[in-house]
Structures are given as C-alpha cells and as structure tokens.
Design a protein around this motif. Structure first.
Motif, PDB file in Angstrom:
ATOM      1  N   SER A  85      -6.937   2.410   0.193  1.00  0.00           N
ATOM      2  CA  SER A  85      -5.842   2.448   1.167  1.00  0.00           C
ATOM      3  C   SER A  85      -6.182   3.295   2.384  1.00  0.00           C
ATOM      4  O   SER A  85      -5.692   3.022   3.485  1.00  0.00           O
ATOM      5  CB  SER A  85      -4.569   2.980   0.505  1.00  0.00           C
ATOM      6  N   TYR A 191       4.282  -6.752  -1.381  1.00  0.00           N
ATOM      7  CA  TYR A 191       4.728  -5.424  -1.791  1.00  0.00           C
ATOM      8  C   TYR A 191       3.718  -4.334  -1.417  1.00  0.00           C
ATOM      9  O   TYR A 191       3.500  -3.380  -2.151  1.00  0.00           O
ATOM     10  CB  TYR A 191       5.032  -5.393  -3.299  1.00  0.00           C
ATOM     11  N   ASP A 192       3.116  -4.503  -0.279  1.00  0.00           N
ATOM     12  CA  ASP A 192       2.209  -3.512   0.271  1.00  0.00           C
ATOM     13  C   ASP A 192       2.723  -3.170   1.666  1.00  0.00           C
ATOM     14  O   ASP A 192       2.608  -3.968   2.588  1.00  0.00           O
ATOM     15  CB  ASP A 192       0.784  -4.070   0.342  1.00  0.00           C
ATOM     16  N   ASP A 193       3.320  -1.994   1.788  1.00  0.00           N
ATOM     17  CA  ASP A 193       4.007  -1.643   3.035  1.00  0.00           C
ATOM     18  C   ASP A 193       3.108  -0.959   4.051  1.00  0.00           C
ATOM     19  O   ASP A 193       3.563  -0.620   5.138  1.00  0.00           O
ATOM     20  CB  ASP A 193       5.196  -0.714   2.733  1.00  0.00           C
ATOM     21  N   SER A 194       1.838  -0.738   3.727  1.00  0.00           N
ATOM     22  CA  SER A 194       0.979   0.032   4.626  1.00  0.00           C
ATOM     23  C   SER A 194       0.784  -0.670   5.962  1.00  0.00           C
ATOM     24  O   SER A 194       0.696  -0.014   7.004  1.00  0.00           O
ATOM     25  CB  SER A 194      -0.372   0.307   3.963  1.00  0.00           C
TER      26      SER A 194
END
Length: 231
Positions: A85, A191-194
């Motif tokens: 990430s 579902y990956d908010d980055s």
C-alpha cells in the motif's frame, strides 16, 4: 481515430508485448526504457496516456511522474511490481490516475487503457463548449479540465477532475465511496479506499483555502464525501 500512448519501462520484452497488444485496439505505442528518455520524448510528442513503471534505473517512476505532472495532466497508469500500500499510495499522491501490479493480465491492462483514454479524450476532443461551474471562491472549467481557487488555477489530471466534477454535480448529496469509485473508475468497487483518499488529498491541496479544514469536499465519516451545499 488512432490514439497514441507512451510506455516507460526498462523491461524491453514487456514494452514489445504491450505495443503488440494495444495495436489490436488501434492504439499506437511508443516506448522508452528510462525516465530521462521519457522526459525528452514528452518534450516533442503528445500522448493520450502514459504507462509508467515504478522501478527503473536512474530516475525512478515516482520522480518521472512528478516531473511530468509539472507540465502535463495526461493520464498516467502506474505499473509496479510492489504489491504494498505504501508504494501504491505514494504513486497516487504523486499524480497517478490508476495503477496495476505486475504481473498483470493483458486484457485488464487494455481495459484500463481504453477507459482512461475515453475519459481523457471526452474532454479534449469534443469541440463542444460547456459553461463553467461556479461556487464561492471556486470555478470548475469543463472545457480545459481546470479549477480556479484562491490557490491559483490548476489543470487537473483525469481522476482528480472526474472525482471533483461528480461531487460538484451532486452538490449537497452524500456520496458513498462505492458510488464515487464506480463512477470515476468505471468498475466494480473493490473495497480499497486508498485511490479515493489519495486523489481527494491532492484535490484539497489545490482547491481548499485550508486543506486541513475543507469547505468544498467534506468527509462524511463512515460513509463517504459530500460537496458542501452552502458554497
């Protein structure tokens, strides 16, 4: 019409494979194997998209991207072998519109390339003129994909502009992260908010008088974001 992209990667075999694969979609691909060569080529040619590898000798992908962003809002799809990430968020905060982690499926690469090009050319080649959206201290120009705030005038990269425009056109409405992702990225929410968080962070630095206390793009905790109905 034919579109043209630039592939920046020191993997010569991958560059050749991408060039061959996108040709089937009537997309021409130039390639270079270093950031320094890429910056020189970009002085001479225009592209609708850049594919940029992170790990390169000399000037790495992050620095190359930052230099490109000083002069251009062309979409950048970051290619990285780092599945962590930190690298992803750094790339998005530096100006990438999207990313793919190596090894990737070539069909997925082509789908993302086509999506980014469609969105970019939609605002650059329509020949139609739209009225700017004006708010208190903020103007969004849809023809030039730029914003003017008290911080100055900025030509926005693709995802920044699409996200801002989507929020502004839904002024006062709470938008979930899923709604934003599916509208701006044009694909199912993972579902990956980055991605969303990094781009909103970039936007706030450009449009907000105080990015630590935003008055335009407001966070609705646990849900998503809202463009302030009072501006």
């Amino acid at each position: 019409m034919n579109y043209k992209i630039l592939v920046i990667d020191d993997d010569k075999e991958l560059c050749a494979l991408i060039k061959q694969s996108v040709a089937a979609e009537r997309i021409d691909a130039d390639h270079c194997y270093s950031g320094a060569d890429a910056l020189a080529i970009l002085q001479k040619n225009n592209y609708q998209l850049i594919l940029l590898d992170v790990m390169m000798p000399g000037i790495d992908g992050f620095e190359t991207m930052e230099r490109i962003r000083q002069k251009s809002s062309v979409p950048i799809l970051m290619l990285t072998s780092k599945n962590d990430s930190i690298s992803k968020i750094r790339g998005l905060r530096s100006g990438a519109d999207d990313y793919l982690t190596k090894p990737f499926d070539m069909e997925e690469l082509i789908a993302r390339v086509l999506s980014l090009i469609r969105r970019y050319t939609r605002f650059n080649m329509t020949g139609e003129h739209s009225q700017p959206l004006t708010y208190q201290g903020l103007t969004i120009d849809m023809d030039s994909r730029s914003v003017t705030s008290q911080n100055g005038t900025f030509e926005l990269p693709l995802k920044e502009f699409d996200l801002l425009l989507f929020c502004a056109k839904n002024q006062g409405k709470i938008l979930t992260k899923q709604q934003i992702y599916e509208e701006v990225w044009g694909e199912s929410y993972v579902y990956d908010d980055s991605n969303i968080m990094a781009i909103i962070s970039r936007l706030r630095k450009k449009i907000e008088p105080d990015s630590g206390s935003p008055c335009y793009i407001q966070t609705v905790r646990g849900i998503g974001y809202r463009f302030n109905k009072e501006v």
